[in-house]
Scaffold this motif. Structure first.
Motif, mmCIF file in Angstrom:
data_model
loop_
_atom_site.group_PDB
_atom_site.id
_atom_site.type_symbol
_atom_site.label_atom_id
_atom_site.label_comp_id
_atom_site.label_asym_id
_atom_site.label_seq_id
_atom_site.Cartn_x
_atom_site.Cartn_y
_atom_site.Cartn_z
ATOM 1 N N THR A 118 33.561 36.306 38.053
ATOM 2 C CA THR A 118 34.760 36.876 38.209
ATOM 3 C C THR A 118 34.789 38.466 37.781
ATOM 4 O OG1 THR A 118 35.688 34.912 37.254
ATOM 5 C CG2 THR A 118 37.319 36.806 37.397
ATOM 6 N N ARG A 125 34.810 45.168 43.223
ATOM 7 C CA ARG A 125 35.806 45.349 44.277
ATOM 8 C C ARG A 125 36.734 46.183 44.009
ATOM 9 N NH1 ARG A 125 37.895 41.353 47.101
ATOM 10 N NH2 ARG A 125 36.250 39.798 46.781
ATOM 11 N N ALA A 126 37.438 46.388 42.759
ATOM 12 C CA ALA A 126 38.258 46.973 42.374
ATOM 13 C C ALA A 126 38.277 48.375 41.545
ATOM 14 C CB ALA A 126 39.410 46.019 41.942
ATOM 15 N N TYR A 129 38.941 52.202 38.838
ATOM 16 C CA TYR A 129 40.463 52.105 39.224
ATOM 17 C C TYR A 129 41.055 53.404 40.154
ATOM 18 C CZ TYR A 129 45.221 50.177 39.500
ATOM 19 O OH TYR A 129 46.406 49.827 39.848
ATOM 20 N N SER B 79 50.205 49.807 39.170
ATOM 21 C CA SER B 79 49.860 48.529 38.970
ATOM 22 C C SER B 79 51.167 47.816 38.249
ATOM 23 C CB SER B 79 48.711 48.239 38.222
ATOM 24 O OG SER B 79 48.505 47.114 38.123
ATOM 25 N N HIS B 104 48.983 45.924 42.847
ATOM 26 C CA HIS B 104 47.756 46.174 41.972
ATOM 27 C C HIS B 104 47.114 47.264 42.035
ATOM 28 C CE1 HIS B 104 49.176 42.027 41.681
ATOM 29 N NE2 HIS B 104 48.861 41.859 40.571
ATOM 30 N N GLY B 105 47.230 48.057 43.033
ATOM 31 C CA GLY B 105 46.609 49.363 43.454
ATOM 32 C C GLY B 105 47.318 50.178 44.282
ATOM 33 N N GLY B 106 48.754 50.231 44.113
ATOM 34 C CA GLY B 106 49.458 50.930 44.872
ATOM 35 C C GLY B 106 49.697 50.273 46.200
ATOM 36 N N LEU B 198 39.953 31.890 51.114
ATOM 37 C CA LEU B 198 39.825 32.936 50.176
ATOM 38 C C LEU B 198 40.635 34.208 50.850
ATOM 39 C CD1 LEU B 198 39.146 34.100 47.219
ATOM 40 C CD2 LEU B 198 37.298 35.473 48.498
ATOM 41 N N GLU B 200 42.211 37.945 51.516
ATOM 42 C CA GLU B 200 41.802 39.235 50.858
ATOM 43 C C GLU B 200 42.418 40.328 51.469
ATOM 44 O OE1 GLU B 200 37.459 40.691 49.925
ATOM 45 O OE2 GLU B 200 37.779 41.365 52.062
ATOM 46 N N ALA B 204 43.544 48.692 47.545
ATOM 47 C CA ALA B 204 42.355 49.148 46.679
ATOM 48 C C ALA B 204 42.114 48.511 45.675
ATOM 49 C CB ALA B 204 42.908 50.801 46.115
ATOM 50 N N SER B 205 42.932 47.245 45.429
ATOM 51 C CA SER B 205 42.634 46.299 44.420
ATOM 52 C C SER B 205 41.817 45.086 45.087
ATOM 53 C CB SER B 205 43.848 45.578 43.717
ATOM 54 O OG SER B 205 44.709 44.911 44.634
ATOM 55 N N GLY B 206 41.778 45.266 46.280
ATOM 56 C CA GLY B 206 41.190 43.910 47.085
ATOM 57 C C GLY B 206 41.478 42.616 46.737
ATOM 58 N N THR B 208 42.594 39.115 46.092
ATOM 59 C CA THR B 208 41.962 37.589 46.375
ATOM 60 C C THR B 208 42.486 36.596 45.689
ATOM 61 O OG1 THR B 208 40.023 38.138 45.033
ATOM 62 C CG2 THR B 208 39.783 38.362 47.607
ATOM 63 N N ARG B 256 43.350 41.460 55.228
ATOM 64 C CA ARG B 256 42.397 41.894 56.320
ATOM 65 C C ARG B 256 41.418 40.751 56.211
ATOM 66 N NH1 ARG B 256 37.893 45.606 53.291
ATOM 67 N NH2 ARG B 256 36.929 43.971 51.940
ATOM 68 N N ARG B 257 41.228 39.759 55.496
ATOM 69 C CA ARG B 257 40.150 38.860 55.953
ATOM 70 C C ARG B 257 40.589 37.642 55.141
ATOM 71 N NH1 ARG B 257 34.969 37.391 53.043
ATOM 72 N NH2 ARG B 257 35.570 38.398 51.206
ATOM 73 N N HIS B 267 38.623 33.666 41.115
ATOM 74 C CA HIS B 267 38.703 35.434 40.962
ATOM 75 C C HIS B 267 39.546 35.919 39.927
ATOM 76 C CE1 HIS B 267 36.637 36.721 44.885
ATOM 77 N NE2 HIS B 267 35.667 36.101 44.087
ATOM 78 N N ARG B 268 39.673 37.143 39.730
ATOM 79 C CA ARG B 268 40.631 37.706 38.577
ATOM 80 C C ARG B 268 41.994 36.790 38.609
ATOM 81 N NH1 ARG B 268 43.985 42.265 37.561
ATOM 82 N NH2 ARG B 268 43.766 42.953 35.345
#
Lengths: 349, 418
Positions: A118, A125-126, A129, B79, B104-106, B198, B200, B204-206, B208, B256-257, B267-268
């Motif tokens: 994780t 990926r992120a 920042y 965020s 999470h990334g604008g 999954l 996605e 910019a935070s991608g 998932t 996108r995927r 994942h996170r």
């Protein structure tokens, strides 16, 4: 009771009628609709970057704790602190052991995250920042190795690689279990509730007004509207710089705004306020914790004139090695000129 | 009220004349009303023409009806979260510009011509779709609520935020137009060992999240429109995933995927976040469904009773991630005695429902609560019932009963009772 039953069944009929109108599903077609095209292997490789606990998706590579520390201080510490202790309300990444059962759990990579994959996946990926996916695979391995070291999972001579990745066991791997609300909570909550004389007396035990943490709505409005107003004012100045250049600069500045504020009401965040930065001495913004190299450069006479700002924005690390600005640099001279014009106009004091 | 609008000032002024009269018309007009006797500008002068606002906006007198942020909650607005003004809304549909935001990334600003949706992993034919391709699939229209799992998360330890917008505003309810995810997965041909997906995001935070295949094939949509128009950028333009009844974080925006796999990715956002820490230090994971919940939106701290005693309308909303809401109970005395509220408006599965309770207020202080029953028989628990099972550290999935204290002046406050 009859009345209740009647209205309930009438309601159910209502649902059924609505459902007929709504519930004709979009049809499948045998063999599909033939839409879309086959994804090329290069395209899948470009986007399929996810990593799983069993190591599926990990690229070949490696990185050690000490390399990771250098990278972390450069790219991560502005928000997460040098040791993962965090700045402001950004996430704490290390420590917190033994706090999960307490009143104030500190959920870090070491105290809470069940899987190392994780961390790798998310950093890759992120992070950093505002400059996602700018680290190469070895750099990600190194930063993850340093995070393991900060969390006392490995020693300082450790090198993490795709070879030994799945050997690492996170301290809280067994701290999770699947949703059991159906077994534990449904028997308690699926019950006919009391309707009359359900308590002898009811007292207020806590009041939100005492805490006084609700945002004041009037002030909020002002703060939210300010940046836009400032930008518009700057752009509208007839005698000022080229409006097109300013607009381009404003666009470029979006990349800066993750860490920097500018204009009326701006405050220091991960990076210092940029009001008055043009022609100011480096490392002197009040209340901001600079790297020692930035403070020293200012003491040595570094001033943010066009030449120095341009060089710094083109290559922050190359210009001043060891400074904390986690930014790759702007590629084109046009972008640099535009963003400097924008900073000068918007941050004029 | 804090933001003291003109409209509210007028309502408050009206209160003086009405207080104390128990029967008959409550307002005895002493002098002629200038709103009637004087010529108003809008009666006399011509208004703006048809193109004055090519994309219409609300009346300037409604400018206080906006999403609001709680700055101290998060490190940075890129965020962060803001909140739907539930106390200003009616019916069941949330207007697009008032749907709460969580990024999470604008906000990713995406050119739809450059947007692609890829399906890869355990499929016979990995595919890429353009927006044009997607628009050729059959579509469905569905009304669903989207609630952030952290909605009401600040209230676990006690009454904290003084406004329904802040305690319950991480929710919106929208008519989606989208392509059933099932059709897209059928197009790619999911292999028999493909048991998870999954999704996605392109931001910019991608973003998932892992979602079991059963849900993906059941009712998930790839939506491109909300309330009849294209998605707003902050809601995932040009496409987002719709995961009915499940926590908002899974509704991946800027989709996108979609990868197909044979186990979850952990994942996170499904390990370090969106897991529910219990008192014993163990955490529940994969708590996807949103439990039945309701709240009284009016009166509430941001929307006090300004008209004094007499006929009074209580209004609120209710929803469940497991079905519809056939019934809501309301109490005026903190839970000693309850009555059934009147449901009004469309009742859809996994959609918001509107309820009302009309009563003759005698001017005495009130302790208002509402209690939702969903179509599975689940009854919304009290705060104490929920804390008994989960402790106070779980942050997410707080669906407990909310109490508003209304004083003799009609001012309302977020409180806890015992």
């Amino acid at each position: 009771m009859n009345k209740v039953a009647l209205s309930a069944s009438a309601l159910l009929m209502g649902i059924a009628v609505t459902a007929i109108a709504q519930e004709t599903p979009a049809p499948s077609l045998d063999g599909g609709y033939g839409l879309g095209r086959t994804a090329l292997p290069e395209e899948i490789a470009a986007w399929d970057i996810d990593v799983r606990p069993d190591g599926l998706g990990l690229p070949v590579g490696s990185g050690d704790v000490w390399t990771g520390e250098e990278l972390f201080v450069d790219y991560c510490s502005a928000c997460h602190g040098d040791f993962g202790e965090a700045v402001g309300r950004w996430p704490v990444l290390a420590g917190g052991f033994g706090t999960l059962e307490g009143e104030d759990p500190v959920k870090t990579i070491g105290s809470y995250w069940p899987y190392l994959s994780t961390v790798w996946d998310y950093v890759h990926r992120a992070m950093p920042y505002g400059s996602a996916q700018s680290l190469d695979d070895d750099q990600v391995y190194a930063i993850v190795a340093y995070l393991l070291y900060l969390n006392e999972v490995v020693e300082d001579d450790f090198t993490l690689s795709n070879e030994n990745f799945t050997d690492v066991v996170m301290p809280n791997q067994d701290g999770f279990f699947p949703d059991d609300r159906a077994e534990v909570e449904f028997p308690l909550f699926i019950q006919d509730p009391c309707m009359t004389d359900c308590a002898e007396s009811v007292e207020i035990t806590m009041r939100a007004a005492v805490l006084d943490v609700t945002p004041d709505t009037a002030e909020d409005d002002g703060a939210a509207e300010q940046p836009t107003a400032v930008v518009e004012e700057a752009a509208a100045e007839a005698s000022g710089p080229d409006p097109e250049l300013l607009a381009a600069g404003q666009d470029v500045f979006r990349r800066c705004s993750t860490c920097h504020q500018i204009g009326e009401g701006a405050v220091n965040r991960a990076g210092p306020v940029l009001n008055g930065i043009y022609m100011a001495t480096a490392g002197t913004r009040e209340g901001f914790r600079y790297s020692s190299v930035m403070s020293d450069a200012g003491a040595g006479g570094l001033v943010w004139n066009d030449e120095n700002l341009s060089a710094y924005l083109a290559d922050p690390r190359g210009f001043l090695s060891g400074n904390r600005m986690a930014f790759q640099g702007l590629r084109s001279d046009e972008e640099i000129a535009a963003v400097i014009a924008y900073i000068r106009a918007t941050g004029a004091e | 009220m804090k933001n003291g609008t003109t409209r509210r000032g007028l309502l408050k002024a009206g209160l003086v004349g009405g207080a104390g009269l128990a029967v008959g018309r409550v307002h005895a007009q002493v002098a002629p009303d200038p709103a009637i006797t004087e010529l108003q500008p809008w009666q006399q002068y011509l208004g703006p023409g048809v193109d004055a606002a090519p994309y219409g906006v609300p009346s300037p007198f409604e400018s206080h009806v906006v999403r609001r942020n709680v700055p101290w909650l998060t490190a940075d607005s890129v965020s962060s979260v803001n909140f739907t003004p539930l106390h200003e809304l009616e019916g069941i549909i949330t207007p697009n510009g008032l749907c709460f935001e969580r990024h999470h990334g604008g906000v990713a600003e995406i050119d739809p011509g450059m947007h692609r949706l890829m399906i890869n992993g355990l499929v016979d034919n990995p595919l890429v779709f353009t927006m044009e391709d997607l628009m050729r699939f059959p579509r469905e229209n569905r009304t669903y609520f989207l609630e952030c799992a952290a909605n009401t998360g600040m209230e676990w330890r006690g009454a904290q935020l003084n406004g329904v917008q802040f305690t319950h505003g991480m929710i919106h309810n929208v008519v989606y137009t989208g392509i059933p995810l099932r059709l897209l997965l059928e197009e790619a041909g999911v292999r028999t060992n493909g048991t998870w997906i999954l999704p996605e995001g392109a931001d910019a935070s991608g973003m998932t999240r892992s979602i079991p295949m059963e849900k993906a094939l059941d009712d998930c949509l790839v939506a491109f429109a909300m309330n009849g128009e294209r998605l707003r950028p902050e809601q995932g333009y040009p496409i987002r995933l719709v995961v009915p009844g499940w926590e908002g974080n899974m509704w991946v925006k800027w989709l996108r995927r979609i990868e197909v796999g044979d186990q979850p990715w952990h994942h996170r956002e499904e390990t370090s976040k969106y897991t529910d820490l219990l008192e014993n230090g163990q955490a529940r994971r994969f708590t996807w469904e949103m439990d039945a919940k309701s709240v009284i939106t009016n009166p509430s701290p941001q929307a006090p009773i300004t008209h004094g005693p007499g006929p009074t309308v209580i209004s609120g909303v209710a929803w469940s991630g497991r079905g519809s809401i056939p019934r809501v109970d309301v109490t005026l005395d903190g839970g000693v005695n309850w009555v059934q509220a009147r449901m009004s408006g469309p009742s859809f599965d996994k959609s918001m429902h509107r309820f009302y309770h009309e009563f003759d207020w005698d001017g005495r202080p009130l302790l208002l609560q509402s209690r939702a029953h969903d179509s599975t028989g689940y009854v919304q628990p009290t705060k104490d019932q929920l804390r008994e099972v989960r402790g106070e550290n779980s942050i997410y999935h707080n669906n407990s009963i909310q109490t508003w204290f209304v004083d003799e002046n009609g001012q309302a406050e977020n409180v806890e009772v015992g």
